[in-house]
Design a protein around this motif. Structure first.
Motif, PDB file in Angstrom:
ATOM      1  N   MET A  18      -4.075   0.474  -2.409  1.00 34.44           N
ATOM      2  CA  MET A  18      -3.635  -0.710  -1.989  1.00 34.44           C
ATOM      3  C   MET A  18      -3.595  -1.454  -3.342  1.00 34.44           C
ATOM      4  SD  MET A  18      -5.924  -1.476   1.220  1.00 34.44           S
ATOM      5  CE  MET A  18      -7.020  -0.375   0.459  1.00 34.44           C
ATOM      6  N   ASN A  73       4.552   0.823  -7.263  1.00 31.80           N
ATOM      7  CA  ASN A  73       4.199   1.740  -6.433  1.00 31.80           C
ATOM      8  C   ASN A  73       5.024   3.094  -6.827  1.00 31.80           C
ATOM      9  OD1 ASN A  73       1.959   0.519  -5.208  1.00 31.80           O
ATOM     10  ND2 ASN A  73       3.041   0.206  -3.247  1.00 31.80           N
ATOM     11  N   THR A 100      -5.571   8.692   2.818  1.00 30.17           N
ATOM     12  CA  THR A 100      -5.976   7.901   1.696  1.00 30.17           C
ATOM     13  C   THR A 100      -4.858   6.852   1.316  1.00 30.17           C
ATOM     14  OG1 THR A 100      -7.142   9.765   0.732  1.00 30.17           O
ATOM     15  CG2 THR A 100      -6.873   7.980  -1.018  1.00 30.17           C
ATOM     16  N   TYR A 101      -5.461   5.714   1.108  1.00 26.11           N
ATOM     17  CA  TYR A 101      -4.730   4.423   0.772  1.00 26.11           C
ATOM     18  C   TYR A 101      -4.790   3.882  -0.535  1.00 26.11           C
ATOM     19  CZ  TYR A 101      -3.857   4.820   5.812  1.00 26.11           C
ATOM     20  OH  TYR A 101      -3.513   5.366   6.950  1.00 26.11           O
ATOM     21  N   ARG A 150       3.273  -5.343   7.495  1.00 18.98           N
ATOM     22  CA  ARG A 150       2.155  -4.489   8.022  1.00 18.98           C
ATOM     23  C   ARG A 150       1.259  -5.688   8.556  1.00 18.98           C
ATOM     24  NH1 ARG A 150      -2.961  -2.785   7.290  1.00 18.98           N
ATOM     25  NH2 ARG A 150      -3.144  -3.380   5.136  1.00 18.98           N
ATOM     26  N   GLU A 195       0.928  -1.079  -0.168  1.00 20.02           N
ATOM     27  CA  GLU A 195       0.039   0.024  -0.079  1.00 20.02           C
ATOM     28  C   GLU A 195       0.728   1.188  -0.013  1.00 20.02           C
ATOM     29  OE1 GLU A 195       1.403  -0.044   3.807  1.00 20.02           O
ATOM     30  OE2 GLU A 195       0.578  -1.894   2.742  1.00 20.02           O
ATOM     31  N   LEU A 196       0.403   2.298  -0.525  1.00 23.10           N
ATOM     32  CA  LEU A 196       0.891   3.656  -0.515  1.00 23.10           C
ATOM     33  C   LEU A 196      -0.295   4.587   0.146  1.00 23.10           C
ATOM     34  CD1 LEU A 196       0.450   5.648  -3.133  1.00 23.10           C
ATOM     35  CD2 LEU A 196       1.852   3.847  -4.063  1.00 23.10           C
ATOM     36  N   TYR A 197       0.387   5.843   0.584  1.00 26.18           N
ATOM     37  CA  TYR A 197      -0.724   6.642   1.021  1.00 26.18           C
ATOM     38  C   TYR A 197      -0.629   7.946   0.554  1.00 26.18           C
ATOM     39  CZ  TYR A 197       2.797   8.924   3.974  1.00 26.18           C
ATOM     40  OH  TYR A 197       3.827   9.732   4.549  1.00 26.18           O
ATOM     41  N   TRP A 198      -1.658   8.694   0.561  1.00 22.64           N
ATOM     42  CA  TRP A 198      -1.897  10.075  -0.117  1.00 22.64           C
ATOM     43  C   TRP A 198      -2.751  10.625   0.528  1.00 22.64           C
ATOM     44  CZ3 TRP A 198       1.901  12.317  -1.783  1.00 22.64           C
ATOM     45  CH2 TRP A 198       1.772  13.585  -2.343  1.00 22.64           C
ATOM     46  N   GLU A 206      -1.946  10.710   7.103  1.00 22.58           N
ATOM     47  CA  GLU A 206      -2.326  10.187   5.794  1.00 22.58           C
ATOM     48  C   GLU A 206      -3.823   9.913   5.943  1.00 22.58           C
ATOM     49  OE1 GLU A 206      -0.837   6.102   7.746  1.00 22.58           O
ATOM     50  OE2 GLU A 206       0.528   7.523   6.992  1.00 22.58           O
ATOM     51  N   ASP A 223      -9.283   3.765   4.381  1.00 23.54           N
ATOM     52  CA  ASP A 223      -8.777   3.039   5.217  1.00 23.54           C
ATOM     53  C   ASP A 223      -8.168   1.818   4.771  1.00 23.54           C
ATOM     54  OD1 ASP A 223     -10.940   1.564   4.409  1.00 23.54           O
ATOM     55  OD2 ASP A 223     -11.585   0.692   5.951  1.00 23.54           O
ATOM     56  N   LYS A 224      -7.302   1.163   5.369  1.00 20.68           N
ATOM     57  CA  LYS A 224      -6.615  -0.192   4.852  1.00 20.68           C
ATOM     58  C   LYS A 224      -6.931  -1.386   5.698  1.00 20.68           C
ATOM     59  CE  LYS A 224      -2.596   1.434   7.277  1.00 20.68           C
ATOM     60  NZ  LYS A 224      -1.057   1.904   7.135  1.00 20.68           N
TER      61      LYS A 224
END
Length: 160
Positions: A25, A96, A22-23, A67, A5-8, A20, A43-44
């Protein structure tokens, strides 16, 4: 298959402790390097990851980073969790990085950011379609060539 996952940020920076909100995935296959599933959410949760795994083709191995949210997911194949390094998740980490490189919305927040989650989902869908077509074309091009050669007569931008 590899998951990460990465977040933004959507709209504005989050007010959570980690800032953070927004994720993105992603689930990636190694050969050909393709995005076989993705989700964009606030959410993740393991339920969201489970939906990605359920909708993707089955694989022998599923690799993730350290994670803990990936532990609660039921995988059809062997689950490999590597909390110490990125040896098992190099492909998804590369994808990613490509997302952040090619999709302006995921670059510098001060220059460009989505105001709605749906905007980010739509932009990522267009990019994933082009990225997957690029991956197949790259694999076909390299089949009858020197495997050590990294040169290609096209780029991912040609598929957008």
């Amino acid at each position: 298959m590899e998951l990460d996952e990465l977040y933004w940020f959507v709209g504005q920076k989050g007010r959570s402790e980690t800032r953070e909100n927004t994720y993105v995935m992603t689930m990636v296959s190694r050969l050909p390097r393709q995005v076989v599933g993705f989700d964009v959410a606030f959410d993740k949760s393991p339920g969201r990851v489970q939906a990605i795994v359920d909708n993707a083709p089955e694989a022998d191995n599923y690799c993730t980073d350290g994670r803990l949210g990936y532990i609660d997911v039921v995988y059809p194949g062997k689950y490999i969790r590597n909390a110490h390094n990125k040896n098992d998740t190099f492909a998804v980490e590369g994808v990613n990085a490509d997302l952040r490189h090619y999709v302006p919305i995921l670059r510098r927040r001060s220059r460009c950011f989505p105001r709605k989650l749906e905007t980010l989902q739509s932009v990522l869908q267009v990019f994933v379609d082009a990225y997957n077509a690029f991956g197949v074309a790259k694999m076909k091009f390299r089949q009858n060539r020197d495997p050590k050669s990294r040169e290609l007569p096209f780029s991912v931008l040609d598929f957008l």
